[in-house]
Scaffold this motif. Structure first.
Motif, PDB file in Angstrom:
ATOM      1  N   PRO A  38     -69.385  34.532  17.178  1.00  0.00           N
ATOM      2  CA  PRO A  38     -69.961  34.036  18.456  1.00  0.00           C
ATOM      3  C   PRO A  38     -70.710  34.981  19.009  1.00  0.00           C
ATOM      4  O   PRO A  38     -70.507  36.293  19.342  1.00  0.00           O
ATOM      5  CB  PRO A  38     -68.369  33.935  19.374  1.00  0.00           C
ATOM      6  CG  PRO A  38     -67.808  34.969  18.673  1.00  0.00           C
ATOM      7  CD  PRO A  38     -68.068  35.157  17.102  1.00  0.00           C
ATOM      8  N   VAL A  39     -71.579  34.619  19.898  1.00  0.00           N
ATOM      9  CA  VAL A  39     -72.408  35.339  20.682  1.00  0.00           C
ATOM     10  C   VAL A  39     -72.715  34.599  21.747  1.00  0.00           C
ATOM     11  O   VAL A  39     -72.500  33.026  22.039  1.00  0.00           O
ATOM     12  CB  VAL A  39     -74.083  35.763  20.104  1.00  0.00           C
ATOM     13  CG1 VAL A  39     -73.782  36.707  19.147  1.00  0.00           C
ATOM     14  CG2 VAL A  39     -74.659  34.590  19.759  1.00  0.00           C
ATOM     15  N   SER A  40     -73.286  34.822  23.112  1.00  0.00           N
ATOM     16  CA  SER A  40     -73.561  34.299  24.343  1.00  0.00           C
ATOM     17  C   SER A  40     -74.955  34.630  24.985  1.00  0.00           C
ATOM     18  O   SER A  40     -75.441  35.752  24.346  1.00  0.00           O
ATOM     19  CB  SER A  40     -72.216  34.556  25.332  1.00  0.00           C
ATOM     20  OG  SER A  40     -72.306  35.709  25.739  1.00  0.00           O
ATOM     21  N   ALA A  41     -75.093  33.711  25.914  1.00  0.00           N
ATOM     22  CA  ALA A  41     -76.508  34.197  26.628  1.00  0.00           C
ATOM     23  C   ALA A  41     -76.380  33.649  27.929  1.00  0.00           C
ATOM     24  O   ALA A  41     -75.740  32.532  28.348  1.00  0.00           O
ATOM     25  CB  ALA A  41     -77.571  33.624  25.904  1.00  0.00           C
ATOM     26  N   HIS A  42     -77.013  34.204  29.062  1.00  0.00           N
ATOM     27  CA  HIS A  42     -76.983  33.664  30.315  1.00  0.00           C
ATOM     28  C   HIS A  42     -78.492  32.992  30.692  1.00  0.00           C
ATOM     29  O   HIS A  42     -79.503  33.614  30.215  1.00  0.00           O
ATOM     30  CB  HIS A  42     -76.692  34.863  31.268  1.00  0.00           C
ATOM     31  CG  HIS A  42     -75.494  35.273  31.309  1.00  0.00           C
ATOM     32  ND1 HIS A  42     -74.823  36.147  32.200  1.00  0.00           N
ATOM     33  CD2 HIS A  42     -74.511  35.350  30.266  1.00  0.00           C
ATOM     34  CE1 HIS A  42     -73.595  36.401  31.894  1.00  0.00           C
ATOM     35  NE2 HIS A  42     -73.483  35.891  30.596  1.00  0.00           N
ATOM     36  N   PHE A  43     -78.433  31.752  31.194  1.00  0.00           N
ATOM     37  CA  PHE A  43     -79.615  31.073  31.663  1.00  0.00           C
ATOM     38  C   PHE A  43     -79.535  30.311  33.234  1.00  0.00           C
ATOM     39  O   PHE A  43     -78.442  30.312  33.540  1.00  0.00           O
ATOM     40  CB  PHE A  43     -79.620  29.912  30.908  1.00  0.00           C
ATOM     41  CG  PHE A  43     -79.880  30.142  29.249  1.00  0.00           C
ATOM     42  CD1 PHE A  43     -81.084  30.556  28.766  1.00  0.00           C
ATOM     43  CD2 PHE A  43     -79.076  30.322  28.435  1.00  0.00           C
ATOM     44  CE1 PHE A  43     -81.316  31.040  27.640  1.00  0.00           C
ATOM     45  CE2 PHE A  43     -78.877  30.543  27.229  1.00  0.00           C
ATOM     46  CZ  PHE A  43     -80.118  30.812  26.764  1.00  0.00           C
ATOM     47  N   MET A  44     -80.580  30.392  33.983  1.00  0.00           N
ATOM     48  CA  MET A  44     -80.534  29.862  34.996  1.00  0.00           C
ATOM     49  C   MET A  44     -80.554  28.408  35.079  1.00  0.00           C
ATOM     50  O   MET A  44     -80.230  27.623  36.093  1.00  0.00           O
ATOM     51  CB  MET A  44     -81.744  30.401  35.947  1.00  0.00           C
ATOM     52  CG  MET A  44     -81.845  31.817  36.264  1.00  0.00           C
ATOM     53  SD  MET A  44     -80.353  32.178  37.486  1.00  0.00           S
ATOM     54  CE  MET A  44     -80.791  31.419  38.699  1.00  0.00           C
ATOM     55  N   LYS A  45     -81.324  27.601  34.021  1.00  0.00           N
ATOM     56  CA  LYS A  45     -81.070  26.348  33.694  1.00  0.00           C
ATOM     57  C   LYS A  45     -81.036  26.028  32.224  1.00  0.00           C
ATOM     58  O   LYS A  45     -81.479  26.905  31.576  1.00  0.00           O
ATOM     59  CB  LYS A  45     -82.545  25.674  34.177  1.00  0.00           C
ATOM     60  CG  LYS A  45     -82.850  25.989  35.618  1.00  0.00           C
ATOM     61  CD  LYS A  45     -83.978  24.777  35.825  1.00  0.00           C
ATOM     62  CE  LYS A  45     -85.291  25.277  35.266  1.00  0.00           C
ATOM     63  NZ  LYS A  45     -86.511  24.751  35.885  1.00  0.00           N
ATOM     64  N   VAL A  46     -80.142  25.064  32.015  1.00  0.00           N
ATOM     65  CA  VAL A  46     -80.096  24.938  30.692  1.00  0.00           C
ATOM     66  C   VAL A  46     -80.436  23.621  30.285  1.00  0.00           C
ATOM     67  O   VAL A  46     -80.492  23.231  28.997  1.00  0.00           O
ATOM     68  CB  VAL A  46     -78.394  24.927  30.037  1.00  0.00           C
ATOM     69  CG1 VAL A  46     -78.024  26.070  30.231  1.00  0.00           C
ATOM     70  CG2 VAL A  46     -77.660  23.856  30.841  1.00  0.00           C
ATOM     71  N   GLY A  47     -80.982  22.670  31.196  1.00  0.00           N
ATOM     72  CA  GLY A  47     -81.823  21.425  30.901  1.00  0.00           C
ATOM     73  C   GLY A  47     -81.178  20.612  29.715  1.00  0.00           C
ATOM     74  O   GLY A  47     -81.929  20.082  29.106  1.00  0.00           O
ATOM     75  N   GLY A  48     -80.127  19.975  30.086  1.00  0.00           N
ATOM     76  CA  GLY A  48     -79.677  19.190  29.094  1.00  0.00           C
ATOM     77  C   GLY A  48     -79.097  19.448  27.686  1.00  0.00           C
ATOM     78  O   GLY A  48     -78.824  18.672  26.793  1.00  0.00           O
ATOM     79  N   LEU A  49     -79.012  20.849  27.655  1.00  0.00           N
ATOM     80  CA  LEU A  49     -78.384  21.383  26.304  1.00  0.00           C
ATOM     81  C   LEU A  49     -76.785  20.927  26.407  1.00  0.00           C
ATOM     82  O   LEU A  49     -76.212  21.091  27.200  1.00  0.00           O
ATOM     83  CB  LEU A  49     -78.397  22.793  26.340  1.00  0.00           C
ATOM     84  CG  LEU A  49     -77.912  23.647  25.097  1.00  0.00           C
ATOM     85  CD1 LEU A  49     -78.515  23.520  23.942  1.00  0.00           C
ATOM     86  CD2 LEU A  49     -77.820  25.069  25.578  1.00  0.00           C
ATOM     87  N   SER A  50     -76.595  20.383  25.187  1.00  0.00           N
ATOM     88  CA  SER A  50     -74.977  19.990  25.333  1.00  0.00           C
ATOM     89  C   SER A  50     -74.246  20.882  24.002  1.00  0.00           C
ATOM     90  O   SER A  50     -74.848  21.623  23.167  1.00  0.00           O
ATOM     91  CB  SER A  50     -74.908  18.463  24.846  1.00  0.00           C
ATOM     92  OG  SER A  50     -75.521  18.387  23.532  1.00  0.00           O
ATOM     93  N   VAL A  51     -72.942  20.946  24.151  1.00  0.00           N
ATOM     94  CA  VAL A  51     -71.983  21.413  23.139  1.00  0.00           C
ATOM     95  C   VAL A  51     -72.102  20.648  22.011  1.00  0.00           C
ATOM     96  O   VAL A  51     -72.301  19.490  22.139  1.00  0.00           O
ATOM     97  CB  VAL A  51     -70.663  21.383  23.746  1.00  0.00           C
ATOM     98  CG1 VAL A  51     -69.914  21.761  22.678  1.00  0.00           C
ATOM     99  CG2 VAL A  51     -70.252  22.142  25.187  1.00  0.00           C
ATOM    100  N   GLY A  52     -72.390  21.478  20.789  1.00  0.00           N
ATOM    101  CA  GLY A  52     -72.763  20.802  19.710  1.00  0.00           C
ATOM    102  C   GLY A  52     -74.103  21.117  19.171  1.00  0.00           C
ATOM    103  O   GLY A  52     -74.590  20.444  18.181  1.00  0.00           O
ATOM    104  N   GLY A  53     -75.180  21.390  20.172  1.00  0.00           N
ATOM    105  CA  GLY A  53     -76.626  21.389  20.120  1.00  0.00           C
ATOM    106  C   GLY A  53     -76.941  22.515  18.946  1.00  0.00           C
ATOM    107  O   GLY A  53     -76.020  23.512  18.885  1.00  0.00           O
TER     108      GLY A  53
END
Length: 154
Positions: A38-53
């Motif tokens: 696992p890794v993570s990242a911080h964004f101001m907008k994800v624009g429709g990104l979904s789990v499983g993408g």
């Protein structure tokens, strides 16, 4: 009212073909989440990104998005993802949320850096670029086109 045996046979055949199609679609579609670290990242907008993408590197799927949460302190979207074990990402890898064409969904694009050390399981990607929608791009173009000549603001 009696039923025609031919109608019953045809109905059963249609159901059988539909079941075979569903089994074929499930086994050939790559809908499973990638197993990895696992890794993570911080964004101001994800624009429709979904789990499983998808999480892609050089256009090849190397991971999948496993979760999205909101950081209560910074109000940023925290995207968690799994990356294949054999893909060792440099620590300065950039994560960009991008679109898969005009009608496609969003995915995380990884752009590897040049650092010697690699990300460990649970690390956070520090370099990110937020999703930029088509509306944002059109707005920027209109803004630039309506500025008087020589008013660059620099």
């Amino acid at each position: 009212m009696t039923r025609n045996p031919l109608e019953t046979i045809m109905g059963a055949l249609v159901l059988l073909v539909a079941a075979v199609f569903l089994v074929f679609a499930y086994t050939t579609a790559d809908l499973r989440q990638v197993k990895g670290y696992p890794v993570s990242a911080h964004f101001m907008k994800v624009g429709g990104l979904s789990v499983g993408g998808d999480v892609r590197l050089a256009g090849i799927q190397v991971g999948s998005v496993t979760g999205q949460t909101l950081d209560p302190e910074t109000f940023e979207a925290v995207v968690t993802m799994n990356v294949l074990e054999d893909v060792r990402l440099p620590r300065d890898t950039r994560a960009v949320i991008t679109s898969d064409g005009l009608l496609g969904g969003s995915y995380v694009k990884l752009i590897p850096g040049s650092a010697e050390d690699t990300l460990a399981p649970g690390d956070t990607l520090e370099r990110t670029e937020d999703y930029q929608s088509l509306e944002d791009l059109v707005g920027e173009i209109i803004f630039l086109a309506t500025q008087p000549a020589g008013a660059g603001g620099d």
